[in-house]
Scaffold this active site. Structure first.
Site, short mmCIF file in Angstrom:
data_model
loop_
_atom_site.label_atom_id
_atom_site.label_comp_id
_atom_site.label_asym_id
_atom_site.label_seq_id
_atom_site.Cartn_x
_atom_site.Cartn_y
_atom_site.Cartn_z
N HIS A 15 0.87 -1.20 0.00
CA HIS A 15 0.00 0.00 0.00
C HIS A 15 0.90 1.23 0.00
O HIS A 15 1.57 1.50 -1.00
CB HIS A 15 -0.93 -0.10 1.21
CG HIS A 15 -2.01 0.92 1.28
ND1 HIS A 15 -2.41 1.68 0.21
CD2 HIS A 15 -2.81 1.33 2.32
CE1 HIS A 15 -3.39 2.50 0.57
NE2 HIS A 15 -3.64 2.31 1.87
N HIS A 46 -2.84 -2.66 -9.56
CA HIS A 46 -3.79 -2.05 -8.62
C HIS A 46 -5.01 -2.95 -8.53
O HIS A 46 -5.41 -3.55 -9.53
CB HIS A 46 -4.20 -0.66 -9.11
CG HIS A 46 -4.78 0.18 -8.04
ND1 HIS A 46 -6.11 0.13 -7.70
CD2 HIS A 46 -4.20 1.08 -7.21
CE1 HIS A 46 -6.32 0.98 -6.70
NE2 HIS A 46 -5.19 1.56 -6.38
N ASP A 57 2.27 5.32 -7.07
CA ASP A 57 3.52 5.18 -6.33
C ASP A 57 4.75 5.04 -7.21
O ASP A 57 5.87 5.20 -6.74
CB ASP A 57 3.44 3.96 -5.40
CG ASP A 57 2.59 4.25 -4.19
OD1 ASP A 57 2.56 5.42 -3.78
OD2 ASP A 57 1.95 3.32 -3.67
N1 ACO Z 1 4.43 -6.74 -10.93
C1 ACO Z 1 4.32 -7.96 -11.51
N2 ACO Z 1 3.22 -8.71 -11.44
C2 ACO Z 1 2.17 -8.21 -10.78
C3 ACO Z 1 2.20 -6.96 -10.16
C4 ACO Z 1 3.38 -6.21 -10.25
N3 ACO Z 1 3.50 -5.02 -9.66
N4 ACO Z 1 1.02 -6.72 -9.56
C5 ACO Z 1 0.26 -7.80 -9.78
N5 ACO Z 1 0.95 -8.71 -10.51
C6 ACO Z 1 0.49 -10.03 -10.93
C7 ACO Z 1 0.61 -10.99 -9.75
O1 ACO Z 1 1.88 -11.61 -9.70
C8 ACO Z 1 -0.51 -11.95 -10.04
O2 ACO Z 1 -0.09 -12.82 -11.06
P1 ACO Z 1 -0.58 -14.38 -11.08
O3 ACO Z 1 -2.07 -14.29 -11.25
O4 ACO Z 1 0.16 -14.95 -12.24
O5 ACO Z 1 -0.18 -14.94 -9.75
C9 ACO Z 1 -1.61 -11.05 -10.63
O6 ACO Z 1 -0.91 -9.93 -11.19
C10 ACO Z 1 -2.59 -10.56 -9.60
O7 ACO Z 1 -1.87 -9.92 -8.52
P2 ACO Z 1 -2.42 -9.81 -7.03
O8 ACO Z 1 -1.35 -9.24 -6.17
O9 ACO Z 1 -3.05 -11.08 -6.60
O10 ACO Z 1 -3.62 -8.81 -7.27
P3 ACO Z 1 -4.15 -7.68 -6.33
O11 ACO Z 1 -5.46 -7.25 -6.84
O12 ACO Z 1 -4.08 -8.08 -4.91
O13 ACO Z 1 -3.04 -6.57 -6.68
C11 ACO Z 1 -1.56 -5.02 -5.67
C12 ACO Z 1 -2.98 -5.31 -6.18
C13 ACO Z 1 -1.40 -5.64 -4.29
C14 ACO Z 1 -1.43 -3.50 -5.56
C15 ACO Z 1 -0.49 -5.60 -6.65
O14 ACO Z 1 -0.67 -5.12 -7.96
C16 ACO Z 1 0.91 -5.31 -6.16
O15 ACO Z 1 1.41 -6.00 -5.25
N6 ACO Z 1 1.58 -4.28 -6.73
C17 ACO Z 1 2.88 -3.88 -6.27
C18 ACO Z 1 2.76 -3.03 -4.99
C19 ACO Z 1 2.21 -1.66 -5.27
O16 ACO Z 1 2.61 -0.99 -6.21
N7 ACO Z 1 1.29 -1.21 -4.38
C20 ACO Z 1 0.72 0.13 -4.46
C21 ACO Z 1 -0.72 0.10 -4.82
S1 ACO Z 1 -1.35 1.72 -5.06
C22 ACO Z 1 -1.44 2.37 -3.52
O17 ACO Z 1 -1.55 1.72 -2.53
C23 ACO Z 1 -1.32 3.85 -3.44
#
Ligand code: ACO
Length: 382
Positions: A222, A261, A318
């Site tokens: 987050h 996201h 971010d």
């Molecule tokens: N890089 C590479 N792959 C990604 C990324 C990423 N940044 N984000 C998601 N994916 C992939 C995951 O590996 C997953 O792949 P799979 O289905 O093959 O296992 C798929 O996309 C789904 O990802 P989840 O994490 O399960 O989806 P969620 O809806 O929970 O994702 C999240 C949201 C937690 C923000 C995620 O995109 C992430 O971890 N991003 C990186 C951290 C980040 O930038 N957070 C800031 C968010 S904005 C904010 O808070 C202001």
């Protein structure tokens, strides 16, 4: 198998009706109280956006002046709160000190809980003003420097940057820090806002809800993602290494921080706005910051090719924030203080709105453990 539907991470679950913020994840649009973020970032100020979010209308000139004055009057911190910061900030994470100082602020309020909306708006103004001063004081203490008192000739975000860096920002940086504050002011029921709502739903006071929001903001999934993203850019080191780094990370199933996201499946509009600022400073700063900017812009292109349209994983707010913070003289360990200082208004507005029709949050869980085990006295256990 009980057949209960588990909504892991509450994905896709609506928890309330709200008129504060609309995140249109499919179209990549964001609105505060109906106004689109592009207009607010370009034409408004953080004070005006706070007023809009709290009172659900744009202020008239006089209303805004009075609101800004109130914020200024509330900027100072008591000796006790300053002592907490001085004792804690050097060794603790910025958000740990912030939430501790926020708890201490509540001790000076004889009636922290109120059911009255206008009373809570006054408390919110107090919390917003003091959060910026606390955040800047944490930054100064971390660097081993003197805490700087607020300068009431400066606007809210400009004064924050001055208290944090010790330099009065020029016009370009004044606008940039204000845009950062506007973009981070509110974002519907994300993890930290939900944390604040869970706390307020027990009819705990607004300070407790803000502390819960601050605690929830901390993690790299987050609020911590901007710091994690810039640390990644630093470890890439040279723009020429970016493609190799990303490909190896993706092949190893590693996430690239600052991308993806839960709600946006299109380009995060806040990231789009920040990218324009990044384009402007590209090549115009010190060598180490220029490198970060180049890495960020290169990584954006590569990630869009690899995961953008195909997987709906786009840059979020971010990703570009880090190099811009560095450009303003804000170090990575301090990024969270900008985020939490700006988001405080969103948390407060949600709490005040939720209390109009409060319902205690109490979800269920599907128990997967055993039952009716025989209790064996400790001496007989093997
Ligand atoms: N890089 C590479 N792959 C990604 C990324 C990423 N940044 N984000 C998601 N994916 C992939 C995951 O590996 C997953 O792949 P799979 O289905 O093959 O296992 C798929 O996309 C789904 O990802 P989840 O994490 O399960 O989806 P969620 O809806 O929970 O994702 C999240 C949201 C937690 C923000 C995620 O995109 C992430 O971890 N991003 C990186 C951290 C980040 O930038 N957070 C800031 C968010 S904005 C904010 O808070 C202001």
């Amino acid at each position: 198998m009980s057949g209960n539907m588990i909504h892991s991470g509450l994905e896709g679950v609506y928890i309330e009706k709200s008129s504060i913020c609309k995140v249109d994840g499919e179209k990549g649009k964001l609105y505060y109280r109906g106004y689109c973020i592009e207009d607010l970032a370009e034409k408004s100020t953080y004070e005006e956006v706070c007023y809009l979010i709290l009172y659900n209308k744009l202020p008239k000139k006089k209303e805004l002046e009075e609101f800004s004055e109130k914020l200024k009057r509330e900027r100072t911190l008591s000796k006790e709160v300053l002592e907490i910061i001085k004792n804690m900030a050097a060794k603790a994470h910025v958000l740990d000190t912030l939430r501790t100082a926020m708890s201490a602020i509540s001790a000076d309020d004889p009636e922290p809980y109120s059911a009255d909306e206008s009373v809570n708006i006054e408390k919110a103004i107090r919390i917003i003003a003091k959060t910026a001063t606390i955040s800047a004081a944490i930054g100064r203490t971390k660097k081993g420097k003197e805490i700087i008192q607020p300068d009431n000739s400066l606007d809210h975000s400009e004064n924050f940057l001055y208290m944090l860096t010790g330099n009065k920002p020029d016009r370009e940086k004044t606008k940039l820090i204000d845009v950062m504050f506007i973009l981070h002011a509110e974002h519907s029921s994300n993890a930290s806002t939900f944390g604040a709502l869970v706390a307020c739903s027990t009819l705990a006071d607004i300070y407790s809800a803000v502390v819960a929001g601050e605690a929830t903001l901390k993690g790299p999934l987050h609020g911590g993602a901007d710091e994690a993203a810039v640390r990644m850019m630093e470890s890439i080191g040279d723009p020429a290494n970016t493609e190799k780094y990303i490909d190896e990370a993706l092949a190893g199933k590693k996430k690239i921080m600052g991308f993806g996201h839960r709600v946006y499946k299109a380009y995060d509009p806040r990231a789009k706005i920040l990218k324009r600022y990044l384009d402007e400073i590209d090549g115009n700063d010190e060598e180490d910051i220029n490198k970060l900017v180049r890495i960020a812009l290169t990584a954006e292109k590569i990630m869009i090719e690899r995961l953008g349209k195909s997987h709906g994983i786009w840059p979020n707010v971010d990703f570009f924030a880090g190099p811009l913070y560095m450009h303003m003289g804000i170090k990575p360990e301090m990024f969270d203080t900008v985020f939490s200082s700006s988001r405080t208004v969103g948390w407060c507005a949600h709490v005040i709105e939720y209390w109009k029709d409060n319902k205690l949050f109490r979800p269920l869980e599907e128990y997967t453990g055993k039952t009716d085990l025989e209790y064996i006295p400790i001496e007989q256990r093997r």
